[in-house]
Structure formats: C-alpha cells, structure tokens
Design an enzyme around this catalytic site. Structure first.
Site, PDB file in Angstrom:
ATOM      1  N   SER B 332       0.826  -1.156  -0.101  1.00  0.00           N
ATOM      2  CA  SER B 332      -0.008  -0.109   0.064  1.00  0.00           C
ATOM      3  C   SER B 332       0.783   1.179  -0.025  1.00  0.00           C
ATOM      4  O   SER B 332       0.289   2.355  -0.110  1.00  0.00           O
ATOM      5  CB  SER B 332      -0.965   0.034   1.154  1.00  0.00           C
ATOM      6  OG  SER B 332      -1.778  -1.200   1.252  1.00  0.00           O
ATOM      7  N   ASP B 371     -10.722  -6.681   0.127  1.00  0.00           N
ATOM      8  CA  ASP B 371      -9.994  -5.513   0.948  1.00  0.00           C
ATOM      9  C   ASP B 371      -9.362  -6.109   2.270  1.00  0.00           C
ATOM     10  O   ASP B 371      -9.892  -6.911   2.758  1.00  0.00           O
ATOM     11  CB  ASP B 371     -11.020  -4.325   1.284  1.00  0.00           C
ATOM     12  CG  ASP B 371     -10.381  -3.040   1.558  1.00  0.00           C
ATOM     13  OD1 ASP B 371     -10.297  -2.171   1.004  1.00  0.00           O
ATOM     14  OD2 ASP B 371     -10.032  -2.935   2.941  1.00  0.00           O
ATOM     15  N   HIS B 377     -14.747  -0.295   3.685  1.00  0.00           N
ATOM     16  CA  HIS B 377     -14.402   1.068   4.397  1.00  0.00           C
ATOM     17  C   HIS B 377     -15.622   1.952   4.282  1.00  0.00           C
ATOM     18  O   HIS B 377     -15.648   3.139   4.385  1.00  0.00           O
ATOM     19  CB  HIS B 377     -13.351   1.577   3.922  1.00  0.00           C
ATOM     20  CG  HIS B 377     -12.080   0.858   4.006  1.00  0.00           C
ATOM     21  ND1 HIS B 377     -11.563   1.112   5.139  1.00  0.00           N
ATOM     22  CD2 HIS B 377     -11.385   0.094   3.312  1.00  0.00           C
ATOM     23  CE1 HIS B 377     -10.094   0.403   5.179  1.00  0.00           C
ATOM     24  NE2 HIS B 377     -10.314  -0.376   4.049  1.00  0.00           N
ATOM     25  N   CYS B 390      -7.639   2.203   1.750  1.00  0.00           N
ATOM     26  CA  CYS B 390      -8.881   1.301   1.182  1.00  0.00           C
ATOM     27  C   CYS B 390      -8.509   0.658  -0.140  1.00  0.00           C
ATOM     28  O   CYS B 390      -7.946   1.277  -1.052  1.00  0.00           O
ATOM     29  CB  CYS B 390      -9.959   2.308   0.781  1.00  0.00           C
ATOM     30  SG  CYS B 390     -11.345   1.420  -0.134  1.00  0.00           S
TER      31      CYS B 390
END
Lengths: 378, 642
Positions: B332, B371, B377, B390
């Site tokens: 991420s 996710d 989310h 997210c």
C-alpha cells in the site's frame, strides 16, 4: 748548474749504493721492483676485497713480511749448498706427505694439513719448491737433452709426490707440482717428438682420467661449458665473477665501490676471485696493469735464469719462473671464465700467507742462484 | 758399443735460451687471450653485465599508499587506518629457537600444535629476516607479550597498518569493507599499483570508490647484499638509489549520518529489515540500515573460516544488503502515487467517492479481490482511501487506468530501474507491464497480461517489487513536489595532503511535472491524514511529534490466503507473516527527510514499520545525531585509541 750536477751525482751515488746493497744481498733490482709493485698493488686491492677488515689485512702484511724475509734468507744460500740440500729436502718432503696421508688433519673435506703442535702447515707447499730442485738436481750433471731413461726417472720424481698430493685430494697443487717438474724437462731440451707423444697420450688418457675425477671436479668442467645450467649452484661462482668484471668496464666502479664484491655476491672475493674484485673496482686498466707486471716479472725471471752459467741454476730458475706463470694463467683464466674453477690463488695478491711464502722463497732461490754466479766469475 | 754422451754446456745453454724464448712467447700469447677475454667482458658486453650487477644489488621495496578515510556527514571518521599488532621473530637473534617457540606457546601467544609448523617456516627463511609468526593480536595479548618480552630475545612486536571501522557494524551495508586481494580482484586491478597493498575494497563504498581511496603506490630501491639483507652503504659510499613517495588516497566525505544509521538499526532491533533515509532536495542518503548487521572489522583483519561460516550460515543472512538488494512488494505504500497517477490522467478527481463493500470483482468474473478490511470502508473519497488504505478504491482505479498507464507513470518515478546510487550492488526491482511479462517468462508469445494482474498492481502486489531504497527515492518526489535527485552517499572528496575538498554535486533527475501542480497538495494532504486524520492508519506512531508527518503504511503478503480465509497473525509462522512497510517524509510542509522502512515478517506497517520511521524522524529533526549532542564522538575516539 753546480747544484744540478751535484744532485745528479748524488743520485747516481745513491743508486750505486743501492745497487751495491742489492748485490751484497744477492738480490736483483728490476725483479724486486716488479715483485714489490705486484705485492703493493695486491695489498691495495686486498684491503677492499676484505671489505676494509684492517685486522685481516694486517695479517696479510705480516705474511708479506715473513715471505720477504724468507726470500732474502734463501737468496744468501750458495748454489752448491742448495744443490747439496736438494735430495734431503725432497726426501723430507716425501716423508711429510706420507705423514699427512697417515696422520694429517682434515680440513674442508681434504687431508692436507700437518699439525706439529706449534704450527699447522701443508707439506705439499714444500714440494712446490723441492720438486723443481730435485728434478734439476737429477738432470744437471747428465747429458742434455735427457735420454729416455733419465726422462722417465724425472717423471717419477715429480709424479710420486703429485700422486700423494692428488690423493689428499688437492688436484690443483698436484698439477702445479707436475708442471714444475715438467718445465725442468722442457727447458732441459726434452725432444719435441716425445713432447708430441706425451701430449697425444695425455689426450688419449683424458676420457679415462674423467672417470677418476671427483664429482665436484667434473661438475666444474661441465659448468665452464655452460654456467647458466645451474646459476645458483656450480655456475654461481663463474657467473658472479663475470658480472663483477664485466660491470667494471674500462675504469672500474672505484676502489671499495664494487657492489658485486662489497655486497658479497662474489664468492671467495679475497682469495681465488680477487682478480674479479680488481676487474670490478679498477676496471680493464687495473687488470691489464697487473697482467703487464706479471709478464714483466716473468720475463726478468727467465732472463736471470738464462744468465746462470750452470745447468742446475738455469733449470731451477726457469721452472720456478714458468710455474709462477701457471698460477697467473690458471687463476686469471678461471676468473674470466676461460678455465674451470680451480683452487689456485692469484700469486702474490690473493689473501693467504702460505702461498706468499712459497712463491717468494722460490724467487729468493732464483735470485741467489743468479747472483752467486757473478761472485764465482769474479 | 754404447756411445757415451758427454755434456755439451754450450748446447745446453742454447737449448735453454731458445726454449725460454718460446715459453715467453707462449706466456705472452696466453696473457693476450686473457686480455682479450677481459676486453670482451668489460668493453663489448659491459652494458649487459652492468645491468646484471645492478639487478643483483638493488631490491625494490614497495611503499603502499595510505588508504583514504571515510567521514560521515558530520566529519566523524567511520573508516580509518590503524596499526594492527603482530609478533615477529628474527632467527639470528634467538639463542634457543625451539625453546623460544615453546615459551611463546606456554604463554598462549601461539597454538601448542603450531610449534613445529612455525619452526619449519622460520628455518626456511633467512636468519636475519623478521618473520611474522602470529598476526592480529588482541590488546590483552599485546599486554601479555609486553610482560614476557624480556624472556624472549629476538621476538618483537611489529605493527602494520590495517583498516579499522570504529563504529563496527553500524552502516556496514553502505560502507562495506576491505579484505585481502584475491585472484578475482587481481583481474580488475593494475597489479603494479597494488604491489605493496595488502587490502582492497570488497563491497560497499570501499569497493565502489576503490580507485579514489587507494591512492598511488610508491617504491624505494634498497641496497641488498647476496643474502638479501638490506645494507645502508656500499664500502662506505652511500649509493644513488631511486624512490617515489606514495600518494595517499582521497578521503570520502559522506552524506551518511552514521549516528542516524545507528538509530535506524537500533529501531529495527532484532527484526530483519531495512531503513533508508534521504534528503529529498539533493539525494543525500542520510541513513542506510539493513539488519542484521555484521562487523566489517572481521573482514579487515582477515576473517577466520569459523566466523565466515557463522555469517554465511546464519538464516537471517546478515551479509544480505536488504536496503539495496532486498526486493519487496511495495504494498500500500504506493497508493499515494497511484492516486497521483489517477489525478494526472484525469480518470478520477479527489472528491469522487466510491463505495467499498470489502471486496472488488472484475465485470464478468466471480473472483473477489478482498479488501484488508473484511467489512469494507464504506463510502470513501481519495483522501479517505489513502488515509484508511482502502484496497477496493485502488483496485478500481488500477482497473480504470490499465497496466500500461500505471507502468509509464511509475517508471518515470524510478520503479523498475536502479536509482543510480553511488554504491555497487543495487537491484532494480520490477515494475510490471505486458511487455515486461513477455520478456520475463518462457514461451514469450503465450504470455498474456490478465486484467486481474492489473487490479493487484493497484495495491502494490503481484509482480511489482521494489527495494527500500527505491521506495524512499520514489517518495522523495512527493516530498519535493517534483524535483528529483539520484541518491548519493558521497558528497565530497578530500585531498588528504592539502585538506581541500572537492564537492560532488547532486545529480538531478528529470523533475516530475504535473499538469495541475495543485495535485501535489492533494496527495500530501492525504498522506498527512494517514498519520493524523481520524481514520489514519499510522496515527499512533505519529502521536506527539512536534512536526507533521506525511506517510503511508504498507503490508506486503508473503503468504497467499485462500479466497475466504482470514489472515491471523498469531496463527501463522513468523517467517510467513506479512512484511511491514512504511514510507514517509517530514515535516510535511517543508520536508527535510524521507524515510522508507521495510520490516520482514513485521506484521503490519502501522504497528511495526511506522514507529521505526518516527524514531528516525525524531532523531534527525531534533539534531540529536549531530556530534556535540550525543555520545557518538566519544565512542569514535575510544575506538581510535588502540
């Protein structure tokens, strides 16, 4: 003008006085000059070859002094005494050689020394003088040129001690002894065809002799032919010696300045290879000077020999002179790489008192033989 | 009747005279031969023999140059040359050789079973030579030798110059080390130059800057005698000998802050991982840490095979430079850059909101891209998507952009190619694309890029890998809002003779130009929300900092989960846990430092990696790593004193 004439006459007078002194001492001026020049030159280079070791150098100076005394003393002995003493000296020498063979000291792997308690000496040195005397003694009252039987006897006279000496083993001295006897025959008029025959026999015997040589002797001869085959072993001496001489050039690197000699690359630098030290430090000019002095001394010695009015004196003197030359030629030939490595010193130059005494004793006898002739005539 | 010959004295005289003359002629002839030989040696071949004589007497001794020092950004010495002690024995000065060797063994300075070997070795060398019989003495052994010295005539303590790293293992993966010259080294160096040099750079800066550090070797001619003993004079005359002084190597002035590197290594603790800290405005590498570390002094002194086996056999691979050579899925951490790419390609606007149900599926496919937050989310805009990390938002964005556009944008920032840092060994990582996929697998034509592969690239997974250095390097573009510099460890070269230093200028890379520069602030703002927003993933790590941190957490999968499994950290073996990542810069408004942290099997970026970055920021921004404020100076001085 007056003072000039006065000086000249003073000089002549002094020279005359010197000449008279020399005659009284039974010495020959030109020969003495030549010998002194060689000895002085030798001491000069020896100091460098010893690496400036004053103690050793002074020992050599002492040796020179002893040798000069021996020379002067022997020059006083009348020829007839010498002739009388010859067989005794020879017989004594043979006995001593026998003693060496039986009880001699071993040094450096060879049995050459006789220890009398107060002095250690090599009887073979005596023979260097005794053999030419004896050979000349034998032929001097016999018709010359020598007949075959007489020649054979003379040959035995020098081959017998030579065999003893060769057995020690000291082949170099044995060869010198043979040479001194042979020179008596040669100067006595040995027939040319016998000479040729002898040379032929010697050549034929060479392959046989090869088998009787020690390994190290064979190696020395092989090394001469190809020194680079074993540069750190047998060839080391000859290679380093040639480097020393060659790097000296015409004028040399300077006294005490030869790197080969001073840094110990050159082996036996104060004894057998001192001629190379001279080549390195004093160059071609220094070496040729010495060679010229040797030739001059030899020429004078032969002249004195020829002046003797008896056969004994002539033959002894001639043999001593030519044997002296054998030393010069073999040593210099070896050092420059023309002859195999042998253990002969450069006469009157190499470090060592014994050979100095022997050589000058010979020259003493030679001068005595010559000068007493004149007394007989007058 | 036999004829009686009588003596003819006149004839005898004549024979003698003739033969004497012949003999004299022979003598002169032979002496001419000798004279001819002398002429041949001394005149014709003089040059040959003169050079042989010169070679005999002169030995060339090398004078190795002093190796250049390594200085950190505050001038602290981190690689120096110090004396190393060894015991030498000179045989000719030892009255009783076996006794002396036994005595040395008795006081523990040589091994008892080495005695015979040492004696043989000594006897094989000239008696006047000081032969080293024991290398690398410890201080304690030096002291013990000093106590017994009077009993050991002919045994001496000798020093030689050896490389020493006063900070030991700190920063070893940047600095590298030197070691003895190997066969391989000989292939790439000029042997002439290394005549007297014992050590050469093996790895790291020591290797990369070998040419500058080594200097120029000198030599001197020494007069030697036939036994090889050096002598001062030649028969009283000092001879003319040549010599050339060595020229010392240049000192390297590093951008690296050695204390900051120490802070980073200590923050990593027992984890395997890496920290890279950069100054975004010039590419200075402020810290480069990779754990576990090792002590380069082991190599500089000559490593024992047991020590070397221990290092190579360690499952944690301390010799592995994770900062430069470890390639990890960026996870991420690349989401801010993905968002920026989306803005620049005008495929999305910051305020666009999407609903995150906890999973994403491609049209016509039943495969669910999950996710990390199983329940989703909810509705997120770009800022929320970055702050909460997210996944669904970025799955969708990646799918919209397509792999080629993602690749082109990321390649511009440096992914998939080496950053150009000035130290050897860097790996380029992988920035995947359809073309890359065709190149990299067998049966090239059969390699087709699947849309699903694009989707996971959106969250930094799949084929995408990057080194910690690349992550810091890429993040630096966000910190500067455009300008970009190649990372550099060396920022100056100092001439040790004059003390003058020549700066090495920063190497600018093409700036990243945005069509809409306002987009920079959108992304930075989202990254600040990561550390301080209500839903930020790294708020705990940033709490209490007196400056704003713009960052992004990341978690890289090591272990693939089945479609409906839940990741449970505690149940998975430590080695299979996710890698924890964090990239950040601070202060967000006016960045001074960019940090990338990768912790292998660290679990979560927020829990493990972010606190490490915080520690580094605190240390750097407070000035705590500058010399006066810390104990660093004394530590270095202690190490210098032998």
């Amino acid at each position: 003008m007056m003072s000039g004439e006065f000086t000249v006459s003073r000089t002549r007078e002094a020279m005359g006085r010197g000449g008279r002194l020399l005659r009284a001492l039974h010495l020959d001026g030109p020969l003495l000059l030549g010998l002194s020049a060689i000895i002085a030159f030798g001491l000069f280079i020896l100091y460098s070859a010893l690496g400036g070791n004053m103690a050793l150098w002074l020992r050599q100076v002492a040796g020179v002094a002893v040798a000069l005394v021996a020379m002067v003393v022997l020059a006083q002995v009348p020829p007839r005494f010498i002739r009388m003493l010859t067989p005794l000296a020879y017989a004594g020498g043979i006995l001593l050689l026998l003693a060496v063979a039986l009880f001699g000291d071993v040094s450096k792997g060879a049995q050459r020394w006789l220890d009398l308690g107060f002095i250690r000496f090599q009887p073979s040195e005596i023979m260097k003088v005794a053999v030419p005397l004896m050979c000349a003694w034998y032929v001097h009252d016999r018709p010359l040129p020598p007949s075959l039987p007489h020649t054979a006897v003379v040959a035995i006279l020098f081959l017998l001690p030579a065999a003893f000496i060769a057995e020690q083993p000291d082949l170099d001295t044995a060869m010198l002894v043979c040479a001194s006897g042979f020179f008596v025959l040669l100067l006595g008029g040995l027939h040319g065809r016998w000479l040729a025959l002898g040379a032929g026999l010697l050549a034929a015997a060479a392959p046989v002799a090869w088998h009787f040589l020690h390994d190290y002797q064979r190696q020395r001869i092989l090394t001469l032919l190809d020194p680079d085959s074993d540069p750190l072993g047998a060839g080391y001496h000859i290679i380093q010696s040639q480097i020393a001489i060659g790097s000296g050039g015409v004028f040399g690197k300077g006294w005490m300045n030869g790197s080969q000699a001073q840094l110990e690359f050159l082996p036996e630098r104060s004894t057998d290879f001192i001629f190379a030290v001279m080549g390195e430090e004093l160059g071609l000019l220094g070496q040729l000077t010495l060679v010229a002095l040797y030739v001059a001394v030899l020429g004078r010695a032969l002249y004195l020999a020829a002046q003797c009015n008896d056969t004994f004196g002539r033959l002894v003197s001639g043999s001593i002179a030519l044997t002296f030359f054998v030393y010069v030629f073999i040593n210099s030939g070896m050092v420059v790489g023309l002859l195999p490595v042998m253990g002969l010193p450069l006469p009157l130059v190499s470090y060592g008192g014994t050979s100095m005494v022997t050589l000058l004793a010979g020259f003493g006898i030679l001068q005595g033989l010559h000068s007493h002739r004149k007394l007989v005539r007058s | 009747m036999r004829r009686v010959r009588i003596k003819d004295l006149f004839r005898e005289q004549r024979i003698f005279e003739i033969r004497s003359l012949v003999a004299a002629a022979v003598v002169v002839g032979l002496m001419l031969v000798v004279a001819g030989r002398l002429f041949w040696l001394q005149v014709i071949h003089h040059d040959h023999y003169a050079s042989l004589s010169q070679g005999n007497r002169v030995r060339i001794e090398p004078l190795p140059p002093d190796r250049g020092l390594l200085l950190d950004r505050h001038g602290r010495v981190i690689a120096e040359n110090t004396p190393a002690y060894q015991i030498t024995l000179t045989r000719e000065q030892v009255p009783d050789l076996p006794g002396t060797i036994a005595r040395l063994a008795g006081i523990g300075l040589i091994e008892a079973d080495e005695q015979d070997r040492i004696e043989r070795q000594l006897r094989s060398r000239p008696a006047f030579e000081a032969v080293p019989i024991r290398l690398r003495l410890t201080d304690e052994e030096v002291a013990r030798f000093a106590v017994h010295r009077h009993e050991l005539p002919g045994v001496e303590l000798a020093t030689r110059v050896a490389r020493h790293y006063p900070y030991g293992p700190v920063g070893v993966h940047a600095i590298g080390y030197v070691g003895s010259i190997s066969e391989d080294d000989l292939k790439r160096i000029d042997r002439q130059e290394y005549f007297g040099t014992a050590a050469i750079g093996k790895i790291g800066l020591e290797r990369t800057y070998e040419d500058r550090l080594h200097g120029l070797g000198g030599f001197r001619e020494v007069l030697v005698n036939a036994k090889g003993r050096s002598v001062a004079t030649l028969g009283g005359v000092v001879p003319d000998l040549r010599s050339r002084a060595p020229r010392a190597g240049e000192d390297l002035e590093l951008a690296l802050d050695i204390e900051l590197t120490r802070v980073a290594e200590e923050a990593l603790g027992t984890y395997r991982g890496a920290v890279v800290a950069l100054d975004p405005w010039n590419g200075d590498v402020l810290a480069l840490a990779s754990t576990p570390t090792y002590d380069p002094n082991l190599f500089a002194r000559g490593i024992s095979s047991a020590d070397y086996r221990a290092l190579t056999g360690d499952p944690d691979q301390p010799l592995y430079n994770r900062a430069l050579r470890g390639t990890y899925p960026p996870g991420s951490t690349i989401k801010p850059l993905m968002a920026l790419a989306g803005l620049e390609t005008r495929l999305i606007r910051p305020e666009d909101r999407i609903f995150c149900p906890g999973a994403f599926s491609l049209p016509g496919s039943r495969h669910r891209f999950r996710d990390w937050k199983r329940e989703g989310h909810g509705t997120v805009d770009m800022r929320d998507a970055v702050a909460t990390s997210c996944d669904v938002y970025f799955y969708r964005l990646a799918n919209t952009m397509g792999i080629q556009r993602i690749h082109d944008f990321m390649a511009k920032i440096g992914f998939g190619s080496a950053t150009g840092i000035d130290v050897e060994g860097e790996r380029p990582g992988i920035m995947p694309s359809p073309a890359w996929k065709k190149q990299s697998f067998r049966q090239r034509e059969a390699q087709v890029w699947f849309p699903g592969e694009t989707v996971i690239v959106g969250i930094g997974q799949g084929y995408w890998t990057a080194t910690p250095l690349q992550l810091a390097h890429a993040t630096a573009v966000l910190a500067t809002r455009g300008p970009h510099f190649a990372p550099r460890l060396v920022r100056g070269l100092r001439d040790p003779g004059t003390g003058e230093s020549t700066p090495v200028p920063p190497r600018p890379l093409p700036s990243v130009q945005l069509d809409n520069p306002a987009n920079w602030e959108v992304i930075v703002d989202a990254m600040v929300a990561v550390t301080s927003g209500p839903r930020g993933t790294a708020t705990r790590a940033a709490r209490g900092a007196g400056y704003t941190i713009a960052g992004k957490t990341g978690t890289a999968q090591v272990f693939s989960l089945g479609q409906n499994e839940k990741y449970n950290e505690k149940e998975i073996a430590e080695r299979l846990r996710d890698h924890a990542l964090f990239v950040a810069f601070a202060p967000a408004e006016e960045p001074k430092i960019v940090v990338a942290v990768v912790v292998e099997n660290g679990g979560s970026g927020s829990g493990t990696a972010a606190p490490i970055a915080r520690t580094v920021f605190d240390a750097y921004l407070s000035g705590a790593t500058a010399p006066a404020a810390t104990a660093a100076g004394t530590a270095a001085e202690e190490a210098v004193t032998p």
